[in-house]
Write an enzyme that holds these catalytic residues in place. Sequence first.
Site, short mmCIF file in Angstrom:
data_model
loop_
_atom_site.label_atom_id
_atom_site.label_comp_id
_atom_site.label_asym_id
_atom_site.label_seq_id
_atom_site.Cartn_x
_atom_site.Cartn_y
_atom_site.Cartn_z
N PRO A 1 0.81 -1.23 0.00
CA PRO A 1 0.00 0.00 0.00
C PRO A 1 0.84 1.27 0.00
O PRO A 1 0.30 2.36 -0.22
CB PRO A 1 -0.81 -0.12 1.29
CG PRO A 1 0.02 -0.98 2.18
CD PRO A 1 0.73 -1.95 1.28
N PHE A 2 2.15 1.14 0.23
CA PHE A 2 3.02 2.32 0.30
C PHE A 2 3.80 2.56 -0.99
O PHE A 2 4.43 3.60 -1.15
CB PHE A 2 4.01 2.17 1.46
CG PHE A 2 3.36 1.83 2.76
CD1 PHE A 2 2.62 2.78 3.45
CD2 PHE A 2 3.47 0.56 3.30
CE1 PHE A 2 2.00 2.47 4.66
CE2 PHE A 2 2.86 0.24 4.50
CZ PHE A 2 2.12 1.19 5.18
N THR B 1 1.81 -5.81 2.57
CA THR B 1 3.11 -5.66 3.22
C THR B 1 3.06 -4.45 4.15
O THR B 1 2.45 -3.43 3.83
CB THR B 1 4.23 -5.48 2.19
OG1 THR B 1 3.94 -4.36 1.35
CG2 THR B 1 4.35 -6.72 1.31
N ASP C 1 8.55 -1.32 -7.74
CA ASP C 1 9.55 -2.38 -7.95
C ASP C 1 10.15 -2.89 -6.65
O ASP C 1 10.92 -3.84 -6.65
CB ASP C 1 10.66 -1.89 -8.89
CG ASP C 1 11.36 -0.63 -8.38
OD1 ASP C 1 11.07 -0.20 -7.25
OD2 ASP C 1 12.18 -0.08 -9.13
N GLY C 2 9.78 -2.28 -5.51
CA GLY C 2 10.37 -2.68 -4.23
C GLY C 2 10.09 -4.12 -3.86
O GLY C 2 10.98 -4.86 -3.44
N GLU D 1 12.71 -7.36 -3.40
CA GLU D 1 12.79 -8.21 -2.21
C GLU D 1 12.66 -9.68 -2.58
O GLU D 1 13.30 -10.54 -2.00
CB GLU D 1 11.68 -7.82 -1.23
CG GLU D 1 11.87 -6.47 -0.57
CD GLU D 1 10.80 -6.18 0.48
OE1 GLU D 1 10.25 -7.14 1.04
OE2 GLU D 1 10.52 -4.99 0.74
#
Length: 206
Positions: A143-144, A174, A201-202, A206
């Site tokens: 959501p961030f 997450t 893309d974070g 991960e």
Amino acid sequence: MGDHRATAKVRVNGAPAEATLFCTDPPGAANGGGGDGGELRWRCAGGAAAERVLSLDADVLGVEARGKEVVVKAFVLPADAAARSVSCAAGAGKGGGGRRRRRRDYVFEMAAGEDAAAAWCDRMRGSLDSLGRPKRLFILVNPFGGKKCGKKIYEAEIKPLFEAAGVNVTMQETRYQGHAREVASSLDLARYDGIVCVSGDGVLVE
């Protein structure tokens, strides 16, 4: 392997039409082998409008029988953007707004009644099942990420498609950096046909 063709008098979203369902049993269909699934065609009564075509593989998410109606849950280009077709439904083709696909239901009311609706529904479901589409997905939503719209995008645009296609989903948001890695490392992959990430893309990194 066999080809199946059925033609019926119907009303499509209220408009009288003649519809033809063409399904193909691909090699290995009984074992989940892939195929093109076939297609659904119809033309409005009077023949003034062009024939409308839905590919069961490319355009149809799912199908449901409701009494003498068959509800085809589709994900299609606007009618005026698809050169191959024009919808029978009143008002179709207005405000096309580009070539982005949209969710749309086509309701086929079968003149022959409930038994015909059930038969068409079963035949289309069989063709869709033969395509080998995923049935169980794990969804990671950040959501961030990006413009902080991940959850909104999932709820408004992605979740309805999975629901229409009858896909069972497990969604996990997450909550902090590295959370996606923790979730993935403890996930029982045998329970799912795939993992979907709704994020920047974070999460993929991960």
